[in-house]
Design a protein around this motif. Structure first.
Motif, PDB file in Angstrom:
ATOM      1  N   TRP A  14      50.157  35.536  35.506  1.00  0.00           N
ATOM      2  CA  TRP A  14      50.503  36.861  36.025  1.00  0.00           C
ATOM      3  C   TRP A  14      49.237  37.667  36.324  1.00  0.00           C
ATOM      4  O   TRP A  14      49.162  38.399  37.324  1.00  0.00           O
ATOM      5  CB  TRP A  14      51.384  37.606  35.032  1.00  0.00           C
ATOM      6  CG  TRP A  14      52.842  37.332  35.227  1.00  0.00           C
ATOM      7  CD1 TRP A  14      53.659  36.574  34.432  1.00  0.00           C
ATOM      8  CD2 TRP A  14      53.665  37.805  36.299  1.00  0.00           C
ATOM      9  NE1 TRP A  14      54.936  36.542  34.949  1.00  0.00           N
ATOM     10  CE2 TRP A  14      54.977  37.289  36.080  1.00  0.00           C
ATOM     11  CE3 TRP A  14      53.432  38.594  37.422  1.00  0.00           C
ATOM     12  CZ2 TRP A  14      56.034  37.559  36.942  1.00  0.00           C
ATOM     13  CZ3 TRP A  14      54.499  38.862  38.287  1.00  0.00           C
ATOM     14  CH2 TRP A  14      55.770  38.352  38.043  1.00  0.00           C
ATOM     15  N   GLY A  15      48.249  37.528  35.452  1.00  0.00           N
ATOM     16  CA  GLY A  15      46.978  38.200  35.701  1.00  0.00           C
ATOM     17  C   GLY A  15      46.312  37.694  36.967  1.00  0.00           C
ATOM     18  O   GLY A  15      45.740  38.476  37.746  1.00  0.00           O
ATOM     19  N   CYS A  18      47.981  39.198  40.076  1.00  0.00           N
ATOM     20  CA  CYS A  18      47.537  40.591  40.256  1.00  0.00           C
ATOM     21  C   CYS A  18      46.096  40.652  40.756  1.00  0.00           C
ATOM     22  O   CYS A  18      45.758  41.485  41.608  1.00  0.00           O
ATOM     23  CB  CYS A  18      47.668  41.358  38.938  1.00  0.00           C
ATOM     24  SG  CYS A  18      49.377  41.625  38.405  1.00  0.00           S
ATOM     25  N   ASN A  19      45.242  39.756  40.244  1.00  0.00           N
ATOM     26  CA  ASN A  19      43.843  39.752  40.664  1.00  0.00           C
ATOM     27  C   ASN A  19      43.688  39.345  42.127  1.00  0.00           C
ATOM     28  O   ASN A  19      42.816  39.859  42.830  1.00  0.00           O
ATOM     29  CB  ASN A  19      43.018  38.820  39.768  1.00  0.00           C
ATOM     30  CG  ASN A  19      42.698  39.443  38.422  1.00  0.00           C
ATOM     31  OD1 ASN A  19      42.483  40.646  38.326  1.00  0.00           O
ATOM     32  ND2 ASN A  19      42.689  38.637  37.384  1.00  0.00           N
ATOM     33  N   LEU A  21      45.900  39.905  44.531  1.00  0.00           N
ATOM     34  CA  LEU A  21      46.329  41.061  45.319  1.00  0.00           C
ATOM     35  C   LEU A  21      45.282  42.180  45.284  1.00  0.00           C
ATOM     36  O   LEU A  21      44.951  42.779  46.318  1.00  0.00           O
ATOM     37  CB  LEU A  21      47.675  41.575  44.812  1.00  0.00           C
ATOM     38  CG  LEU A  21      48.862  40.602  44.970  1.00  0.00           C
ATOM     39  CD1 LEU A  21      50.108  41.181  44.309  1.00  0.00           C
ATOM     40  CD2 LEU A  21      49.126  40.317  46.443  1.00  0.00           C
ATOM     41  N   LEU A  22      44.752  42.458  44.098  1.00  0.00           N
ATOM     42  CA  LEU A  22      43.763  43.532  43.965  1.00  0.00           C
ATOM     43  C   LEU A  22      42.464  43.207  44.698  1.00  0.00           C
ATOM     44  O   LEU A  22      41.846  44.092  45.300  1.00  0.00           O
ATOM     45  CB  LEU A  22      43.468  43.803  42.486  1.00  0.00           C
ATOM     46  CG  LEU A  22      44.547  44.565  41.710  1.00  0.00           C
ATOM     47  CD1 LEU A  22      44.187  44.635  40.236  1.00  0.00           C
ATOM     48  CD2 LEU A  22      44.731  45.968  42.270  1.00  0.00           C
ATOM     49  N   SER A  45      37.039  42.066  40.546  1.00  0.00           N
ATOM     50  CA  SER A  45      38.396  41.497  40.523  1.00  0.00           C
ATOM     51  C   SER A  45      38.370  40.017  40.876  1.00  0.00           C
ATOM     52  O   SER A  45      39.138  39.227  40.332  1.00  0.00           O
ATOM     53  CB  SER A  45      39.304  42.255  41.497  1.00  0.00           C
ATOM     54  OG  SER A  45      39.525  43.580  41.055  1.00  0.00           O
ATOM     55  N   SER A 127      44.130  50.192  41.164  1.00  0.00           N
ATOM     56  CA  SER A 127      43.473  49.185  40.326  1.00  0.00           C
ATOM     57  C   SER A 127      43.407  49.622  38.865  1.00  0.00           C
ATOM     58  O   SER A 127      43.642  48.815  37.962  1.00  0.00           O
ATOM     59  CB  SER A 127      42.054  48.927  40.846  1.00  0.00           C
ATOM     60  OG  SER A 127      41.371  48.030  40.005  1.00  0.00           O
ATOM     61  N   VAL A 130      46.943  49.076  37.293  1.00  0.00           N
ATOM     62  CA  VAL A 130      47.324  47.666  37.162  1.00  0.00           C
ATOM     63  C   VAL A 130      46.472  46.964  36.109  1.00  0.00           C
ATOM     64  O   VAL A 130      46.987  46.244  35.242  1.00  0.00           O
ATOM     65  CB  VAL A 130      47.195  46.946  38.521  1.00  0.00           C
ATOM     66  CG1 VAL A 130      47.413  45.437  38.349  1.00  0.00           C
ATOM     67  CG2 VAL A 130      48.206  47.504  39.519  1.00  0.00           C
ATOM     68  N   LYS A 131      45.159  47.185  36.151  1.00  0.00           N
ATOM     69  CA  LYS A 131      44.277  46.453  35.253  1.00  0.00           C
ATOM     70  C   LYS A 131      44.384  46.917  33.806  1.00  0.00           C
ATOM     71  O   LYS A 131      44.219  46.121  32.881  1.00  0.00           O
ATOM     72  CB  LYS A 131      42.820  46.594  35.730  1.00  0.00           C
ATOM     73  CG  LYS A 131      42.580  46.005  37.089  1.00  0.00           C
ATOM     74  CD  LYS A 131      42.895  44.515  37.152  1.00  0.00           C
ATOM     75  CE  LYS A 131      41.882  43.686  36.426  1.00  0.00           C
ATOM     76  NZ  LYS A 131      42.060  42.229  36.644  1.00  0.00           N
ATOM     77  N   LEU A 134      47.380  45.119  32.479  1.00  0.00           N
ATOM     78  CA  LEU A 134      47.028  43.723  32.229  1.00  0.00           C
ATOM     79  C   LEU A 134      46.177  43.572  30.979  1.00  0.00           C
ATOM     80  O   LEU A 134      46.350  42.623  30.200  1.00  0.00           O
ATOM     81  CB  LEU A 134      46.286  43.144  33.438  1.00  0.00           C
ATOM     82  CG  LEU A 134      47.132  42.769  34.651  1.00  0.00           C
ATOM     83  CD1 LEU A 134      46.235  42.341  35.808  1.00  0.00           C
ATOM     84  CD2 LEU A 134      48.119  41.658  34.310  1.00  0.00           C
ATOM     85  N   HIS A 157      39.849  42.237  32.318  1.00  0.00           N
ATOM     86  CA  HIS A 157      40.775  43.227  32.884  1.00  0.00           C
ATOM     87  C   HIS A 157      40.323  44.650  32.532  1.00  0.00           C
ATOM     88  O   HIS A 157      40.342  45.553  33.374  1.00  0.00           O
ATOM     89  CB  HIS A 157      42.189  43.001  32.351  1.00  0.00           C
ATOM     90  CG  HIS A 157      42.807  41.708  32.776  1.00  0.00           C
ATOM     91  ND1 HIS A 157      42.760  41.259  34.070  1.00  0.00           N
ATOM     92  CD2 HIS A 157      43.512  40.764  32.073  1.00  0.00           C
ATOM     93  CE1 HIS A 157      43.402  40.092  34.151  1.00  0.00           C
ATOM     94  NE2 HIS A 157      43.856  39.786  32.955  1.00  0.00           N
TER      95      HIS A 157
END
Length: 298
Positions: A14-15, A18-19, A21-22, A45, A127, A130-131, A134, A157
């Motif tokens: 999952w991380g 997200c990374n 996308l970021l 990222s 960011s 989200v981070k 995470l 993160h």
């Protein structure tokens, strides 16, 4: 798949999503808005994405039990993964610092930097949110399953979230004030890189100590000595040798008992010691006890 490995891979995958996308969003926002701080944040990222891959590979390797080539299991693969993740932080920090320094020197020699656009600020704010989520999730999993490599990845993160906070401040200052204040953007990027470097050093030292067979901390060794000495029939404990192997402890010690005891009675005492240590630190640790009669020990 073992439950521990399943938890590591779940939170790490999952991380990674997200990374990805970021990284894309930050690079795009940084380039479009002309923000050095946001491009530096995007690189951070990207390093998080690489560290996710390292965690996935090394956590799977470390989950294997002992075999004919690894009598103590594969726990140190997790330590090696922690070392790799920490080194990634140091490399990224170095590249960020060089990039920021080049831009600051350009301004010093008369160049004019473009003030970053508002898009970069919004990307930084997204960011941060989200981070931080995470970090909290990954750190909680890492502490629950006692995984140094997952905790190290959680700090990736967290440092990304903090760097986004700094980037947002720098971008907001440069955007709002404009002109010569655009130097705030690379200046903050440089500050971010220094912070990341120190976090990397802080994480890499324990991994190096473990890989070089450093002893466990004094308070843990004292606790181990105290637990061993508390068992009835133990007259003395000495020559304790300890080291860490991934999430496991390796403990060797000499236990002194009365010479009048039979082998079976001495064995019962060692069983009680092992049970105490397993209860305190987990039953996957490696404990080796050498029994000595009191007269020989003296």
């Amino acid at each position: 798949m073992p439950q521990r490995l399943q938890q590591i891979q779940h939170v790490t995958l999952w991380g990674a999503v997200c990374n990805i996308l970021l990284t894309v969003v930050k690079f795009a926002a940084g380039i479009v808005s002309g923000s050095a701080a946001m491009v530096a944040d995007a690189l951070h990222s990207l390093s998080d994405l690489i560290s996710d891959a390292v965690v996935l590979v090394f956590s799977r390797l470390s989950s294997h039990g002992s075999d004919h080539k690894h009598d103590f299991g594969h726990g140190r693969f997790e330590t090696l993964g922690t070392l790799c993740v920490s080194l990634l932080l140091l490399i990224v920090a170095g590249k960020m610092l060089v990039h920021a320094f080049e831009q600051i020197m350009a301004v010093y020699h008369g160049a004019t930097l473009q003030a970053p656009g508002l898009l970069a600020l919004w990307a930084a704010l997204v960011s941060i949110a989200v981070k931080e989520v995470l970090y909290q999730w990954t750190a909680r999993v890492g502490r629950r399953i006692n995984s140094p490599v997952v905790i190290a990845n959680a700090w990736h993160h967290r440092t990304d979230a903090i760097s986004s906070v700094a980037a947002a401040l720098g971008i907001a200052g440069a955007y709002g004030l404009g002109g010569q204040w655009a130097i705030l953007d690379p200046l903050v990027g440089g500050i971010i890189s220094i912070f990341i470097f120190f976090i990397g050093v802080k994480m890499i030292l324990p991994a190096l100590q473990e890989l070089t067979d450093s002893s466990l901390p004094d308070d843990i060794e004292q606790r181990i000595h105290s637990l061993m000495s508390s068992v009835e029939g133990v007259r003395n404990v000495h020559h304790i040798q300890t080291r860490q192997m991934g999430r496991y402890f390796v403990v060797d010690a000499h236990i002194v008992v009365d010479s009048s005891l039979t082998v079976a009675q001495a064995h019962v005492i060692t069983d009680k010691i092992e049970a105490l240590l397993y209860e305190e630190y987990g039953d996957e640790n490696h404990i080796t006890l050498h029994v000595e009669p009191l007269e020989c020990a003296e």
